[in-house]
Design a protein around this motif. Structure first.
Motif, mmCIF file in Angstrom:
data_model
loop_
_atom_site.group_PDB
_atom_site.id
_atom_site.type_symbol
_atom_site.label_atom_id
_atom_site.label_comp_id
_atom_site.label_asym_id
_atom_site.label_seq_id
_atom_site.Cartn_x
_atom_site.Cartn_y
_atom_site.Cartn_z
ATOM 1 N N GLU A 66 0.834 -1.210 0.000
ATOM 2 C CA GLU A 66 0.000 0.000 0.000
ATOM 3 C C GLU A 66 0.865 1.254 0.000
ATOM 4 O O GLU A 66 0.601 2.218 -0.736
ATOM 5 N N ALA A 74 2.482 1.748 -3.422
ATOM 6 C CA ALA A 74 1.557 2.326 -4.393
ATOM 7 C C ALA A 74 1.469 3.837 -4.213
ATOM 8 O O ALA A 74 1.426 4.594 -5.199
ATOM 9 N N SER A 75 1.452 4.267 -2.950
ATOM 10 C CA SER A 75 1.414 5.703 -2.681
ATOM 11 C C SER A 75 2.700 6.381 -3.127
ATOM 12 O O SER A 75 2.682 7.472 -3.710
ATOM 13 N N ALA A 93 4.742 5.354 -5.485
ATOM 14 C CA ALA A 93 4.794 5.364 -6.950
ATOM 15 C C ALA A 93 3.992 6.525 -7.521
ATOM 16 O O ALA A 93 4.350 7.108 -8.554
ATOM 17 N N GLN A 94 2.913 6.891 -6.835
ATOM 18 C CA GLN A 94 2.031 7.950 -7.328
ATOM 19 C C GLN A 94 2.498 9.340 -6.900
ATOM 20 O O GLN A 94 2.476 10.284 -7.689
ATOM 21 N N ARG A 95 2.939 9.447 -5.643
ATOM 22 C CA ARG A 95 3.226 10.765 -5.082
ATOM 23 C C ARG A 95 4.699 10.987 -4.747
ATOM 24 O O ARG A 95 5.092 12.106 -4.389
ATOM 25 N N ALA A 104 8.404 0.340 -5.506
ATOM 26 C CA ALA A 104 7.866 1.266 -6.504
ATOM 27 C C ALA A 104 8.851 1.508 -7.647
ATOM 28 O O ALA A 104 8.550 2.254 -8.576
#
Length: 306
Positions: free
Chosen positions: A67, A70-71, A73-75, A105
């Motif tokens: 989790e 994923a965060s 990788a995005q932010r 990530a």
């Protein structure tokens, strides 16, 4: 478990545990192009960073890491990782979960703040940062406290203040290390909760009782009663006193009230007192030693992230 309040620190920090953690917290707030008075944030290759070999956390929740990855990788990584020079590369002082998530990530570089911490300071920060900011299992947390007591001469009172928990919380965790390795392993694996394990401390045969708890699915209060019988024989009860004024728990139901106090103390990290009337009404009192502790418990009760 002995409290070594009179022992002087062997390694010598020159400043308190709260100061060390305050430095780390300040560095982690200095993101982007901003820098602190003692260091600045910069990007370095993730391959040039290695974890601390004596990191107290041995079990990383895979789902939680996915989790976080994923965060990331995005932010990206919002809070920089605190590292220190180590040979030609760098070693993590605080932020290993972020580093692991960044690897998942597939980031090539991560933001860091480089600080010249000593071996002693690095280990103490690694221990305290995990205790304060991540949910170690009870045994890992207890082992971290024990190392800080044994290797660096800190007192239980100092540790409690540094991590904003009650001294009784620290003491109760340390007592878990008196349990046999088999029972400690069940706590690490998540089979036994801290409340169950605490009830088994001092029992004549904690291993057998732990198996009974698991096979029968006993609650913490049931475990408390079972352990009490194992230690002292069947508990006796007193007749309740007359009157409706609130009173400390004693007589019928005292084991249940004591178990509730312990569960609440473990959850909140503060000493808890429960008074009750004969008609079932009562009050709960929480003891705190600083405004920081009060703010912490308010956040926990409101469900805010600490």
């Amino acid at each position: 478990m002995n409290d070594i309040a009179s022992r002087r620190p062997r390694g010598g920090l020159g400043r308190g545990l709260n100061a060390l953690l305050g430095d780390v917290a300040q560095d982690e707030r200095d993101t982007g192009d901003r820098g602190s008075a003692r260091g600045s944030v910069r990007m370095i290759p993730i391959s040039a960073i290695a974890p601390h070999p004596e990191q107290p956390r041995r079990h990383f929740d895979e789902a939680a890491l996915d989790e976080l990855a994923a965060s990331v990788a995005q932010r990206g990584i919002i809070q920089p990782i605190i590292v220190r020079p180590h040979g030609q590369d760098f070693q993590i002082v605080a932020g290993e979960r972020r580093w692991r998530a960044a690897q998942r990530a597939r980031l090539h570089e991560v933001p860091v703040v480089v600080r010249d911490y000593s071996d002693s300071e690095t280990l103490q920060i690694a221990l305290l940062e995990n205790i304060q900011r991540q949910d170690l299992n009870a045994i890992e947390e207890a082992r971290a406290y024990q190392r800080l007591l044994d290797e660096f001469g800190h007192t239980q009172e100092e540790l409690a203040r540094a991590v904003h928990k009650s001294r009784s919380h620290v003491t109760n965790l340390l007592r878990l290390l008196d349990l046999p390795p088999e029972v400690q392993a069940q706590v690490v694996e998540g089979k036994l909760a801290m409340g169950h394990a605490r009830a088994l401390v001092g029992a004549a045969d904690p291993v057998s009782l732990a198996e009974q708890v698991l096979t029968q699915g006993l609650s913490v209060r049931q475990t408390e009663k079972l352990a009490s019988q194992d230690k002292h024989g069947a508990p006796t009860s007193r007749a309740p006193r007359q009157g409706s004024a609130p009173r400390p728990h004693q007589g019928t139901g005292s084991a249940d009230i004591e178990a509730l106090e312990r569960q609440l103390a473990d959850l909140l990290g503060l000493r808890v007192h429960i008074l009750f009337n004969d008609d079932g009404r009562g009050s709960i009192t929480l003891d705190y030693s600083s405004l920081e502790q009060l703010d912490m418990v308010c956040q926990r009760l409101s469900g805010e992230r600490i």
